[in-house]
Design an enzyme around this catalytic site. Structure first.
Site, short mmCIF file in Angstrom:
data_model
loop_
_atom_site.label_atom_id
_atom_site.label_comp_id
_atom_site.label_asym_id
_atom_site.label_seq_id
_atom_site.Cartn_x
_atom_site.Cartn_y
_atom_site.Cartn_z
N HIS A 48 0.84 -1.20 0.00
CA HIS A 48 0.00 0.00 0.00
C HIS A 48 0.88 1.25 0.00
O HIS A 48 0.69 2.16 -0.81
CB HIS A 48 -0.90 -0.05 1.25
CG HIS A 48 -1.74 1.16 1.47
ND1 HIS A 48 -3.11 1.13 1.31
CD2 HIS A 48 -1.44 2.42 1.86
CE1 HIS A 48 -3.61 2.33 1.60
NE2 HIS A 48 -2.61 3.13 1.93
N GLU A 49 1.86 1.28 0.90
CA GLU A 49 2.76 2.43 1.00
C GLU A 49 3.66 2.56 -0.23
O GLU A 49 3.99 3.67 -0.66
CB GLU A 49 3.61 2.35 2.28
CG GLU A 49 2.82 2.51 3.55
CD GLU A 49 2.01 3.79 3.62
OE1 GLU A 49 2.50 4.85 3.15
OE2 GLU A 49 0.88 3.75 4.13
N HIS A 84 1.89 4.56 -2.85
CA HIS A 84 2.05 6.01 -2.66
C HIS A 84 3.43 6.45 -3.14
O HIS A 84 3.58 7.45 -3.84
CB HIS A 84 1.94 6.38 -1.17
CG HIS A 84 0.58 6.21 -0.58
ND1 HIS A 84 -0.55 6.78 -1.10
CD2 HIS A 84 0.18 5.53 0.54
CE1 HIS A 84 -1.59 6.47 -0.34
NE2 HIS A 84 -1.17 5.70 0.66
N ASP A 110 -5.50 8.70 3.95
CA ASP A 110 -5.53 8.92 2.50
C ASP A 110 -6.78 9.69 2.06
O ASP A 110 -6.69 10.56 1.20
CB ASP A 110 -5.44 7.58 1.76
CG ASP A 110 -4.13 6.86 2.05
OD1 ASP A 110 -3.13 7.55 2.35
OD2 ASP A 110 -4.11 5.63 1.99
#
Length: 195
Positions: A21-22, A25, A121
């Site tokens: 997930h990170e 980003h 987010d």
């Protein structure tokens, strides 16, 4: 012993999913010229440490949605995989249950992360939308206030329901994060161009 192995597997896979997930980003940030200093994983999720948060609302919007999109993709694939496998494998199979659990957790992460509570987010998406209509500091302040209000309601909810300690801890994390992000943005914008 089997339950300990399953619990350990869920923990490792969950942190792997949070890392992915990170990385979502981070990939979008790098693509738009922002350097990543590191990724820190916490009990409640992760944080990508950026050299500078992009001031372009469109870039921040894409960056904020990249992580939840990864969670949605992982969750959807695993749930579909589970649905296909359960035709031939008993639902009680621990490996099949593990696939379902990690898929389900990723879908929950996707939904939870899109709540417009800054600095999550969804709050960053809110700031990006607001920054297209007002100054960056005012957009940050508004998004931070929404995040703080959400944290207060979540904390009250945690006090009301039995076993609500997790809600209180997450509320505390969101409230502190929103306050710190607001202060940090005010300082960095005010000192922009000052050597």
């Amino acid at each position: 012993m089997a339950s300990v192995c399953t619990g350990l597997s869920v923990a490792v896979l969950l942190f792997t999913c949070v890392l992915l997930h990170e990385l979502g980003h981070s990939y979008v940030a790098k693509k738009h010229g922002t350097n990543i200093q590191g990724i820190t994983l916490f009990l409640f999720g992760g944080v990508s440490s950026l050299e500078d948060i992009p001031r372009n609302p469109k870039v921040e919007f894409k960056m904020a949605l990249a992580g939840p999109s990864i969670s949605l993709l992982i969750g959807s694939i695993l749930i579909i995989f589970y649905e296909l496998l359960k035709i031939d494998i008993p639902v009680s199979n621990p490996y099949l249950r593990l696939v379902w659990l990690i898929g389900y957790i990723n879908i929950v992460l996707f939904i939870f992360n899109l709540i417009p509570a800054f600095p999550m987010d969804g709050g960053r998406v809110l700031r990006a939308v607001l920054a297209g209509r007002m100054t960056y500091i005012k957009a940050t302040r508004t998004a931070a206030n929404v995040g703080k209000m959400f944290a207060i309601f979540m904390g009250i909810f945690g006090l009301i329901i039995p076993g609500g300690l997790w809600f209180i801890l997450i509320a505390f994390f969101i409230y502190i994060g929103a306050s710190e992000e607001e202060k940090s943005t005010q300082v960095s914008v005010s000192l922009e161009g000052v050597k």
